[in-house]
Motif scaffolding. Structure first.
Motif, PDB file in Angstrom:
ATOM      1  N   VAL A 244       8.355   0.534   6.705  1.00 34.63           N
ATOM      2  CA  VAL A 244       7.083   0.852   7.228  1.00 34.63           C
ATOM      3  C   VAL A 244       7.546   1.677   8.244  1.00 34.63           C
ATOM      4  N   THR A 245       9.171   1.333   8.326  1.00 35.50           N
ATOM      5  CA  THR A 245       9.846   2.191   9.579  1.00 35.50           C
ATOM      6  C   THR A 245      10.214   3.747   8.741  1.00 35.50           C
ATOM      7  N   ASN A 246      10.965   3.692   7.402  1.00 38.55           N
ATOM      8  CA  ASN A 246      10.766   4.774   7.123  1.00 38.55           C
ATOM      9  C   ASN A 246       9.647   5.548   6.483  1.00 38.55           C
ATOM     10  N   MET A 247       8.546   4.768   6.386  1.00 40.39           N
ATOM     11  CA  MET A 247       7.337   5.787   6.390  1.00 40.39           C
ATOM     12  C   MET A 247       7.340   6.274   7.664  1.00 40.39           C
ATOM     13  N   ALA A 248       7.081   5.646   8.854  1.00 41.76           N
ATOM     14  CA  ALA A 248       6.860   6.113   9.819  1.00 41.76           C
ATOM     15  C   ALA A 248       8.019   7.561   9.704  1.00 41.76           C
ATOM     16  N   LEU A 249       9.292   7.424   9.588  1.00 41.20           N
ATOM     17  CA  LEU A 249      10.106   8.315  10.158  1.00 41.20           C
ATOM     18  C   LEU A 249       9.784   9.828   9.373  1.00 41.20           C
ATOM     19  N   TYR A 250       8.944   9.035   8.020  1.00 35.66           N
ATOM     20  CA  TYR A 250       8.275  10.213   6.896  1.00 35.66           C
ATOM     21  C   TYR A 250       7.133  11.304   7.678  1.00 35.66           C
ATOM     22  N   ARG A 251       6.430  10.319   8.319  1.00 39.41           N
ATOM     23  CA  ARG A 251       5.541  10.665   8.682  1.00 39.41           C
ATOM     24  C   ARG A 251       5.807  11.972  10.007  1.00 39.41           C
TER      25      ARG A 251
ATOM     26  N   PRO B 106       0.877  -1.306  -0.340  1.00 40.62           N
ATOM     27  CA  PRO B 106       0.028  -0.030   0.002  1.00 40.62           C
ATOM     28  C   PRO B 106       0.851   1.105  -0.130  1.00 40.62           C
ATOM     29  N   ALA B 107       0.512   2.444  -0.435  1.00 38.91           N
ATOM     30  CA  ALA B 107       0.623   3.427  -0.826  1.00 38.91           C
ATOM     31  C   ALA B 107       1.335   4.163   0.523  1.00 38.91           C
ATOM     32  N   TYR B 108       2.116   5.075   0.714  1.00 36.91           N
ATOM     33  CA  TYR B 108       1.837   6.088   2.004  1.00 36.91           C
ATOM     34  C   TYR B 108       0.501   6.948   1.620  1.00 36.91           C
ATOM     35  N   LYS B 109      -0.336   7.014   2.925  1.00 38.30           N
ATOM     36  CA  LYS B 109      -1.719   7.329   3.163  1.00 38.30           C
ATOM     37  C   LYS B 109      -1.404   7.247   4.687  1.00 38.30           C
ATOM     38  N   GLN B 110      -2.339   7.917   5.075  1.00 38.23           N
ATOM     39  CA  GLN B 110      -3.118   7.931   6.612  1.00 38.23           C
ATOM     40  C   GLN B 110      -4.041   6.899   6.632  1.00 38.23           C
ATOM     41  N   ALA B 111      -4.208   6.265   8.138  1.00 32.31           N
ATOM     42  CA  ALA B 111      -5.123   5.450   8.105  1.00 32.31           C
ATOM     43  C   ALA B 111      -6.798   5.847   7.846  1.00 32.31           C
ATOM     44  N   THR B 112      -7.387   4.843   7.421  1.00 32.47           N
ATOM     45  CA  THR B 112      -8.622   5.456   6.837  1.00 32.47           C
ATOM     46  C   THR B 112      -9.599   4.839   8.048  1.00 32.47           C
ATOM     47  N   SER B 113      -9.134   3.980   9.168  1.00 27.86           N
ATOM     48  CA  SER B 113     -10.231   3.079   9.800  1.00 27.86           C
ATOM     49  C   SER B 113      -8.736   2.577  10.844  1.00 27.86           C
ATOM     50  N   LYS B 114      -9.258   2.496  12.230  1.00 24.71           N
ATOM     51  CA  LYS B 114      -8.791   1.999  13.389  1.00 24.71           C
ATOM     52  C   LYS B 114      -8.148   0.956  12.776  1.00 24.71           C
ATOM     53  N   GLY B 115      -6.839  -0.089  12.552  1.00 26.79           N
ATOM     54  CA  GLY B 115      -5.691  -0.798  12.764  1.00 26.79           C
ATOM     55  C   GLY B 115      -5.770  -0.878  11.626  1.00 26.79           C
ATOM     56  N   GLY B 116      -6.064   0.100  10.439  1.00 31.45           N
ATOM     57  CA  GLY B 116      -6.231   0.392   8.749  1.00 31.45           C
ATOM     58  C   GLY B 116      -4.872   0.175   8.656  1.00 31.45           C
ATOM     59  N   ASN B 117      -4.259   0.053   7.158  1.00 30.20           N
ATOM     60  CA  ASN B 117      -2.903   0.812   6.697  1.00 30.20           C
ATOM     61  C   ASN B 117      -3.115   1.834   6.581  1.00 30.20           C
ATOM     62  N   GLY B 118      -1.474   2.473   6.943  1.00 31.42           N
ATOM     63  CA  GLY B 118      -1.486   3.908   6.547  1.00 31.42           C
ATOM     64  C   GLY B 118      -0.409   4.071   8.208  1.00 31.42           C
ATOM     65  N   TYR B 119      -0.788   6.144   7.893  1.00 33.41           N
ATOM     66  CA  TYR B 119      -0.579   6.264   9.336  1.00 33.41           C
ATOM     67  C   TYR B 119      -1.045   6.424  10.127  1.00 33.41           C
ATOM     68  N   THR B 120      -1.230   6.948  11.881  1.00 29.86           N
ATOM     69  CA  THR B 120      -2.080   7.644  12.235  1.00 29.86           C
ATOM     70  C   THR B 120      -1.216   8.165  13.859  1.00 29.86           C
ATOM     71  N   ASP B 121      -1.739   9.303  13.747  1.00 31.36           N
ATOM     72  CA  ASP B 121      -0.544  10.272  14.809  1.00 31.36           C
ATOM     73  C   ASP B 121      -1.539  10.638  15.831  1.00 31.36           C
ATOM     74  N   ILE B 122      -0.779  10.868  17.327  1.00 24.67           N
ATOM     75  CA  ILE B 122      -1.526  11.478  18.171  1.00 24.67           C
ATOM     76  C   ILE B 122      -0.116  12.556  19.312  1.00 24.67           C
ATOM     77  N   LYS B 123      -1.262  13.377  19.360  1.00 24.51           N
ATOM     78  CA  LYS B 123      -0.369  14.340  20.429  1.00 24.51           C
ATOM     79  C   LYS B 123      -0.260  13.336  22.143  1.00 24.51           C
TER      80      LYS B 123
ATOM     81  N   VAL C 200       3.662   8.053  17.124  1.00 19.18           N
ATOM     82  CA  VAL C 200       3.268   8.187  15.252  1.00 19.18           C
ATOM     83  C   VAL C 200       3.157   6.513  14.717  1.00 19.18           C
ATOM     84  N   GLN C 201       2.345   6.076  14.259  1.00 16.37           N
ATOM     85  CA  GLN C 201       2.214   4.670  13.850  1.00 16.37           C
ATOM     86  C   GLN C 201       2.151   4.936  12.062  1.00 16.37           C
ATOM     87  N   TYR C 202       2.870   3.894  11.750  1.00 17.73           N
ATOM     88  CA  TYR C 202       2.372   3.420  10.579  1.00 17.73           C
ATOM     89  C   TYR C 202       2.898   1.547  10.321  1.00 17.73           C
TER      90      TYR C 202
END
Length: 175
Positions: free
Chosen positions: A61-68, A24-41, A49-51
């Motif tokens: 996957v680690t690179n995608m988390a660093l990118y986010r 899957p391409a770099y993207k925001q996760a659309t649902s909880k537990g879905g593929n993509g990134y999520t982040d919380i302050k 940050v989670q990818y």
């Protein structure tokens, strides 16, 4: 028979193209537990940050988390970040069934010789193969980073420049 072969070739092409699909391409996760990134302050200058991806490559996957993390850093007006905690999880699951199909055509030549002459006969041969297996694996990789954001001079080699990460890992967004 010719129509059957055309259908089998078409089905084989569809199966092969599906098997070659990329992660899957770099993207925001659309649902909880879905593929993509999520982040919380977590605090004013701290984020988690989670990818998550179905990629088999932990480094991607680690690179995608660093990118986010770098995106968050720049979006919040900071220059650099430090990874204060890092976790990576890999979950391998079997996926059922794995389906493969093949169609083949080859020519068979047979030569028979007598005392005075030889005769060659030509015969086209078709083959169809089908395999169903439940041994295919799928990997789910999850990278979780806790980061602390900072401005000005970077404190040490354990910090990351957000601008450098965004430049050096730009291909993460394009894959």
């Amino acid at each position: 028979m010719k129509n059957l072969i055309q259908v089998m070739v078409l089905l084989s092409a569809v199966v092969l193209l599906g098997a070659c699909a990329s992660a899957p391409a770099y993207k925001q996760a659309t649902s909880k537990g879905g593929n993509g990134y999520t982040d919380i302050k977590v605090a004013d200058d701290r984020y988690r940050v989670q990818y998550q991806s179905n990629s088999k490559d932990v480094l991607d996957v680690t690179n995608m988390a660093l990118y986010r993390a770098a995106e968050i850093t720049q979006q919040r007006g900071y220059d650099w970040f430090v990874v204060t905690s890092r976790e990576t999880f890999v979950d391998r699951n079997s996926v059922e069934p794995n389906f493969a199909m093949g169609v083949g055509r080859h020519d068979t030549y047979q030569r028979e010789c007598g005392l005075l002459t030889c005769q060659t006969t030509h015969r086209p041969t078709h083959s169809v193969g089908l395999e169903i297996s439940n041994s295919r694996e799928r990997s789910e990789v999850q990278s979780i980073l806790e980061i602390r954001l900072g401005k000005g001079m970077r404190p040490d080699d354990n910090s990351y420049s957000a601008a450098d990460i965004l430049t050096n890992l730009a291909e993460v967004k394009e894959d």
